[in-house]
Scaffold this active site. Sequence first.
Site, short mmCIF file in Angstrom:
data_model
loop_
_atom_site.label_atom_id
_atom_site.label_comp_id
_atom_site.label_asym_id
_atom_site.label_seq_id
_atom_site.Cartn_x
_atom_site.Cartn_y
_atom_site.Cartn_z
N THR A 62 5.07 10.60 43.85
CA THR A 62 5.10 9.14 43.71
C THR A 62 5.97 8.59 44.83
OG1 THR A 62 5.44 7.30 42.15
CG2 THR A 62 7.12 9.04 42.18
N ASN A 109 -0.58 11.82 41.08
CA ASN A 109 0.46 10.80 41.15
C ASN A 109 0.62 10.15 39.77
OD1 ASN A 109 -1.63 8.92 40.80
ND2 ASN A 109 -1.70 8.38 42.97
N GLY A 124 -12.17 11.59 53.49
CA GLY A 124 -12.40 12.58 52.44
C GLY A 124 -11.22 13.52 52.36
N HIS A 149 -16.70 5.41 54.16
CA HIS A 149 -15.86 4.79 53.13
C HIS A 149 -15.10 3.65 53.81
CE1 HIS A 149 -15.70 8.42 50.16
NE2 HIS A 149 -16.86 8.36 50.81
N ASP A 204 -3.03 13.27 50.24
CA ASP A 204 -3.65 14.54 50.61
C ASP A 204 -2.72 15.35 51.51
OD1 ASP A 204 -5.92 13.57 49.29
OD2 ASP A 204 -6.62 12.59 51.12
#
Length: 457
Positions: A345, A297, A112, A176, A442
Amino acid sequence: MRLWKGLYMNAYENVTNAMPRVRGVLLAYNTNVDGLKYLETNDLEERIERVGRERVFELVEKPPGRIRNLEELFAGILWSITHGKAAEWFVESDEVREYLMEWGWDELRMGGQAGIMANLLGGVYRVPVVVHVPQNTETQAGLFMDGPIYVPRFYDSAFELVHPREAVEDGEDLIHYIYEFPRGFRVFEVEAPRENRFIANADDYNARVYMRREFREHFKKIAERVDLAIISGLHVLKERYSDGSTYRDVLDRVASQLRVLNRLGVKSHFEFAYTASEAVREGIIEMLGNFTSVGLNEVELASVMEIVGDSTLAEEVLNGDLFATIDAMNLLMDETGIERIHFHTYGHYMALTRYRGEHVRDALLFAALAAAAKAMHGNLERLPQVRDALSVPTNERAFPLVEALEREMDMENGIVDMTDRQLAFVPTKIVASPKSTVGIGDTISSSAILGEFARTL
């Protein structure tokens, strides 16, 4: 090359010296457990053959964006491998969830955006953070690092902030499933152009952007203890839920909390993530003007341009056109009135701001060091690991972009002075064989906004 080496070294010193000035950072809303699986060619090919190779490849061409069966699961994984891009699809099938659990993982990590940022900012940078944790199970709490990391809780009817390990509760682990692959990974005739991952999201709490009672009822108390807020996790919202509620109900609650932050003068950053629903995406874009900053991004910026109404610009951004990307950032700033846009990016970062200063560029450079350190180690545990990333080569492929900006926009030392704005551009550090890519975005965004904000205190 020598110029950037010096700028990187100065940026590290400037940002790390400023960090102790930050009183606190609020991180909401998505924290979960990541089950990482490092893909193996033979295993993946065998699994795809068993469910139907032809059908899976058909779905890769028309990706459903969600997972209702095994064919769609493997189509998502193959789509990410084919394009070398990250993707996250929600798992809507109990059968698939059982399959994912049986397939298992190689390791469990903090997951997360809010959870990853909490460990970085609080555990590594030692900046106090208050983090929202939907289900603070023993597994979840155990993934938090030592340090000034806090969650709100009620104790004998009193409100307090404690480390997550002091507030463990019963509940289900929100997992996840993340499937990582390196550059050059091959499956059938497909080869990954770069390292990345696919995420199968089997987490019902974060899919609804669940907000704990402590956050809802005592948000002002929390906000009064911080200088900065980073909001994330809205990308998985659905347009409508089975109980009749919609994404608008969630966005209204977020907007209410944003008003509290703005009244208290707390700077706020929104961390974008690819949002499949156009309606949800549009709702988020409508809110951006209430934030101080946004991070995204190329895929996310292109998806925003589609909503704004410039599909040609969206395609150019996806294709990596530098000046089209700058145009898109300017258009987004015009449309929303936001003060800061951070674009990241592979190979370079940019920040467009309504204010000026070398601290903006320095924060991007520090973020590039943090990203390189995370790529090298998989998990960051100590601040000196970030300093060690100074030895990682600066991306020489970005130097033609530097030259183009110097020629076309009079950029000097990574800064373009525009009429009413400033553009900062930095070539990043490239790790040849990263240990993991999960959480790098992140890491970049939270390091950049924290590093920049700390320099202003």
